[in-house]
Design a protein around this motif. Sequence first.
Motif, PDB file in Angstrom:
ATOM      1  N   VAL A 104     -30.263 -82.528  21.905  1.00  0.00           N
ATOM      2  CA  VAL A 104     -29.535 -83.790  22.604  1.00  0.00           C
ATOM      3  C   VAL A 104     -29.445 -84.946  21.682  1.00  0.00           C
ATOM      4  O   VAL A 104     -28.354 -85.480  21.518  1.00  0.00           O
ATOM      5  N   GLU A 105     -30.492 -85.324  20.746  1.00  0.00           N
ATOM      6  CA  GLU A 105     -30.299 -86.544  20.146  1.00  0.00           C
ATOM      7  C   GLU A 105     -29.619 -86.045  18.883  1.00  0.00           C
ATOM      8  O   GLU A 105     -28.776 -87.025  18.443  1.00  0.00           O
TER       9      GLU A 105
ATOM     10  N   VAL B 143     -33.858 -85.211  30.222  1.00  0.00           N
ATOM     11  CA  VAL B 143     -33.596 -86.570  29.657  1.00  0.00           C
ATOM     12  C   VAL B 143     -32.021 -86.989  30.507  1.00  0.00           C
ATOM     13  O   VAL B 143     -31.499 -85.892  30.912  1.00  0.00           O
TER      14      VAL B 143
ATOM     15  N   ARG C 223     -34.295 -81.377  23.376  1.00  0.00           N
ATOM     16  CA  ARG C 223     -34.417 -82.855  23.434  1.00  0.00           C
ATOM     17  C   ARG C 223     -33.809 -83.052  21.903  1.00  0.00           C
ATOM     18  O   ARG C 223     -33.092 -84.046  21.494  1.00  0.00           O
TER      19      ARG C 223
ATOM     20  N   ARG D  45     -41.109 -90.317  19.510  1.00  0.00           N
ATOM     21  CA  ARG D  45     -40.644 -89.560  20.443  1.00  0.00           C
ATOM     22  C   ARG D  45     -40.925 -87.973  19.703  1.00  0.00           C
ATOM     23  O   ARG D  45     -41.413 -87.363  20.659  1.00  0.00           O
ATOM     24  N   ARG D  46     -40.758 -87.785  18.598  1.00  0.00           N
ATOM     25  CA  ARG D  46     -41.335 -86.450  18.364  1.00  0.00           C
ATOM     26  C   ARG D  46     -42.829 -85.855  18.399  1.00  0.00           C
ATOM     27  O   ARG D  46     -43.187 -85.057  18.794  1.00  0.00           O
TER      28      ARG D  46
ATOM     29  N   CYS E 252     -29.161 -81.621  28.715  1.00  0.00           N
ATOM     30  CA  CYS E 252     -30.007 -82.630  28.965  1.00  0.00           C
ATOM     31  C   CYS E 252     -31.062 -82.330  30.196  1.00  0.00           C
ATOM     32  O   CYS E 252     -32.128 -82.684  30.042  1.00  0.00           O
TER      33      CYS E 252
ATOM     34  N   ASP F 284     -43.497 -85.709  21.938  1.00  0.00           N
ATOM     35  CA  ASP F 284     -43.122 -84.469  22.483  1.00  0.00           C
ATOM     36  C   ASP F 284     -44.037 -83.414  21.910  1.00  0.00           C
ATOM     37  O   ASP F 284     -44.381 -82.264  22.848  1.00  0.00           O
TER      38      ASP F 284
ATOM     39  N   ALA G 224     -33.751 -80.608  28.743  1.00  0.00           N
ATOM     40  CA  ALA G 224     -34.586 -81.516  27.847  1.00  0.00           C
ATOM     41  C   ALA G 224     -35.308 -82.761  28.738  1.00  0.00           C
ATOM     42  O   ALA G 224     -36.139 -83.462  28.440  1.00  0.00           O
TER      43      ALA G 224
ATOM     44  N   ARG H 229     -38.786 -79.486  23.890  1.00  0.00           N
ATOM     45  CA  ARG H 229     -38.794 -80.127  22.524  1.00  0.00           C
ATOM     46  C   ARG H 229     -37.367 -79.742  21.927  1.00  0.00           C
ATOM     47  O   ARG H 229     -36.669 -80.496  21.151  1.00  0.00           O
TER      48      ARG H 229
END
Length: 233
Positions: free
Chosen positions: A160-161, A230, A157, A141-142, A225, A145, A228, A154
């Motif tokens: 969020v993670e 998502v 995100r 994912r990185r 979110c 992104d 981001a 970015r």
Amino acid sequence: MPSSLDSEAWPRGSLLAGLSPKMQAVVLELGTPVMFGSHHVLLREGERSTHVILLVDGFVKVTATTQEGRLALLAIRVGGEIVGELGSLDDQPRSADVTTVGRVHGRVITQADFRRCLAEHAEIALAVARNVGQKLRWATRRRIDFAGLEVKVRLARVLVELAARYGRDTADGLMIDLELTQPELAALVGAAEPTIHKALAELRRRGVIETRYRCTVVRDLVALCAAAGVDPP
């Protein structure tokens, strides 16, 4: 260090959180207990070693050197997770440095004991495989992104993670108290520090986050979110 053997005692998404209390006890008996001071390099990029380290308390940073000679922050790992499992499984050189941040309590597990544990306990083997898969998905994912998204997206995100994986519920919101400095957060996002300053300032201005000394509080996870792009975790 968590005081009880149950999934709630360990960070969401960690290896130990995904195990039953019985299997947690098995893993926590592996290897030799050790205590590391701050800034101690547990694993060094390029070295040939095969042991695994179970993090019981504290956290570490995973870094690597880019082709341009810059240091890239790849990930963070906290209590309940293991580091060094890939080298133990495939006998290849270490792919990154793993360095402590503050004092870290852990257990050093030999390759033989680690492999024996996986062979004897299917639940642990499956949990390790699942944990490796999570790390690979994060890395994928990185890379995606970095290739196509604006820095502010970015950043959102990554926050969020981090909130979903390591956030601690407080009266003010989800607290990410991993002592990440803004330069380190910039490295994790893959952006210049001034750009991260601007993106953080915008999120603060909108009341989405609050930044404190080496911690970030997510005050509005739904809005974060949305920034981001998502779904809320």
